[in-house]
Design an enzyme around this catalytic site. Structure first.
Site, PDB file in Angstrom:
ATOM      1  N   ASP A  86      24.073  55.305  64.476  1.00 21.99           N
ATOM      2  CA  ASP A  86      22.715  56.133  64.326  1.00 21.99           C
ATOM      3  C   ASP A  86      22.776  57.398  64.902  1.00 21.99           C
ATOM      4  O   ASP A  86      23.006  57.729  66.217  1.00 21.99           O
ATOM      5  CB  ASP A  86      21.636  55.150  65.476  1.00 21.99           C
ATOM      6  CG  ASP A  86      20.427  55.478  65.326  1.00 21.99           C
ATOM      7  OD1 ASP A  86      19.873  55.785  63.856  1.00 21.99           O
ATOM      8  OD2 ASP A  86      19.114  55.195  65.821  1.00 21.99           O
ATOM      9  N   ASP A 101      20.668  57.631  58.024  1.00 20.43           N
ATOM     10  CA  ASP A 101      20.841  57.769  59.612  1.00 20.43           C
ATOM     11  C   ASP A 101      21.432  57.338  59.629  1.00 20.43           C
ATOM     12  O   ASP A 101      21.703  57.383  61.248  1.00 20.43           O
ATOM     13  CB  ASP A 101      19.539  58.526  60.097  1.00 20.43           C
ATOM     14  CG  ASP A 101      19.138  58.244  60.709  1.00 20.43           C
ATOM     15  OD1 ASP A 101      18.446  56.814  60.161  1.00 20.43           O
ATOM     16  OD2 ASP A 101      17.876  58.756  61.123  1.00 20.43           O
ATOM     17  N   GLU A 102      22.035  55.793  59.582  1.00 15.42           N
ATOM     18  CA  GLU A 102      22.146  54.527  60.537  1.00 15.42           C
ATOM     19  C   GLU A 102      22.850  53.500  59.285  1.00 15.42           C
ATOM     20  O   GLU A 102      22.288  53.718  57.797  1.00 15.42           O
ATOM     21  CB  GLU A 102      20.887  54.032  61.253  1.00 15.42           C
ATOM     22  CG  GLU A 102      19.701  53.568  60.187  1.00 15.42           C
ATOM     23  CD  GLU A 102      18.519  53.090  61.577  1.00 15.42           C
ATOM     24  OE1 GLU A 102      19.724  52.091  61.665  1.00 15.42           O
ATOM     25  OE2 GLU A 102      17.719  53.151  61.455  1.00 15.42           O
TER      26      GLU A 102
END
Length: 366
Positions: A14, A108-109
């Site tokens: 993350d 983003d993860e």
């Protein structure tokens, strides 16, 4: 831990305050200052905030007006999604150096299954550390990670030592970790559910574990069965390397609230055009069309209709969206409109793919 459970080595990576961190990377003068991506002090909604802004209570999905009230020195910047996608691709390229079993959740993860990996490294913790270091060295951004035997625990663990840290929950530590975990930190337990659990005397994983499956289903429906399983370390969802979306949509927030349906129809035409572009790019279609309406008081309403056939054409989507718009009279002005398409023709592909992946994953040895 039940002895018959498949044990995998899952990493959840993350990125730390991703959008804001990209802005700081490209514009170093922003570093150390409270920063919000999206919105402004007059209207709009914050998409992301850096850690300096979070100290003042600024959060994503917060109105720009409230964010500025909480943090008078807050700097607003317009989101640059093309740039975020560009950086995200570079990050994923690093992931693929270690495994092909990568399931992105957003820009983003992502989940990574490194049970068997390209480096032949038996330590998922060392792989996560190496990946985080490479992201910093090669791109200049910080990331956090959670490492454990399944996606649920890895996801929860990635928040434990944020920002710029990682947490490993080994197989023998899973039960104790979950029993001590605050219920509000369970992935899938939102604010409303947390309040409901508090009223039922459930404050930790241990409290949750003491409730019967029948009790949880009675109070939480199907989710009750999910809570019963995950608190016991059971979560059999595998990492899906080709994650297929359940819906595709497009929406717009307006600079000024709309009260005229004529202006709304004009905006819906633009939104339907964008939705058609996304559908054609993904080569998918769907049957269920949903119109999303956010009013000036931030209340939200959705109206849906399921067609007897699959559609991806703008004209058919727009025709149904108009029908939904006129379904009932609106008493308040509108700040956002959106159209989404669900019940996609890709659903069957995903089920077939999951069966194949499960079969492959269960052969892995820890």
């Amino acid at each position: 831990m039940p002895s018959d459970l498949p044990i995998r080595k899952i990493i959840h990576v993350d990125m730390d305050a991703f959008y804001a961190s990209v802005e700081e990377l490209d514009y170093p003068t922003l570093k150390g200052k409270p920063l919000a991506v999206g919105g402004n002090e007059i209207r709009g909604v914050v998409s992301a905030a850096n850690y300096e802004a979070r100290k003042y209570g600024v959060r994503s999905a917060m109105s720009g007006v409230m964010a500025k009230r909480n943090c008078p020195n807050l700097i607003f910047v317009k989101p640059r999604f093309d740039r975020y996608k560009e950086i995200s691709k570079k990050i994923r390229a690093i992931f693929y150096d270690y495994t092909d079993l990568v399931e992105p959740l957003s820009l983003d993860e992502a989940y990574l299954d490194v049970t068997v990996n390209k480096k032949g490294n038996p330590s998922a913790s060392l792989i996560a550390k190496e990946i985080r270091q490479r992201i910093f060295d090669e791109i200049g951004l910080r990331a956090s990670a959670g490492i454990s035997i399944n996606k649920f625990i890895a996801k929860v663990a990635s928040d434990v030592n944020k920002p710029n840290g990682q947490k490993t929950v080994n197989p023998e530590e899973v039960i104790e970790f979950l029993e001590q975990l605050e219920i509000r930190k369970f992935y899938g337990v939102g604010k409303v559910t947390t309040e409901k659990m508090y009223k039922l005397g459930i404050f930790t994983g241990l409290d949750l574990k003491q409730k019967s499956e029948e009790f949880l289903i009675e109070h939480f429906g199907k989710s009750g069965g999910y809570y019963y399983q995950v608190v016991r370390g059971v979560h059999n969802s595998v990492v899906k390397p080709h994650r297929i979306p359940k819906s595709v949509g497009a929406e717009r927030t307006f600079n000024e609230n709309l009260s005229s349906e004529i202006f709304m129809l004009e905006r819906l035409d633009h939104i339907a055009t964008e939705l058609e572009r996304r559908l054609k790019k993904s080569a998918i279609s769907g049957k269920t069309i949903t119109l999303k309406i956010k009013y000036s008081d931030f209340s939200l309403q959705t109206r849906s209709k399921t067609l007897p056939y699959f559609v991806a054409d703008k004209s058919l989507i727009l025709e149904t969206a108009k029908e939904l718009l006129y379904q009932e009279k609106m008493e308040k002005s509108v700040r956002l409109l959106g159209i989404s398409l669900a019940n996609l023709n890709s659903d069957k592909k995903e089920k077939s793919q999951e069966r194949t992946t499960v079969s492959m994953q269960l052969k892995f040895e820890f």
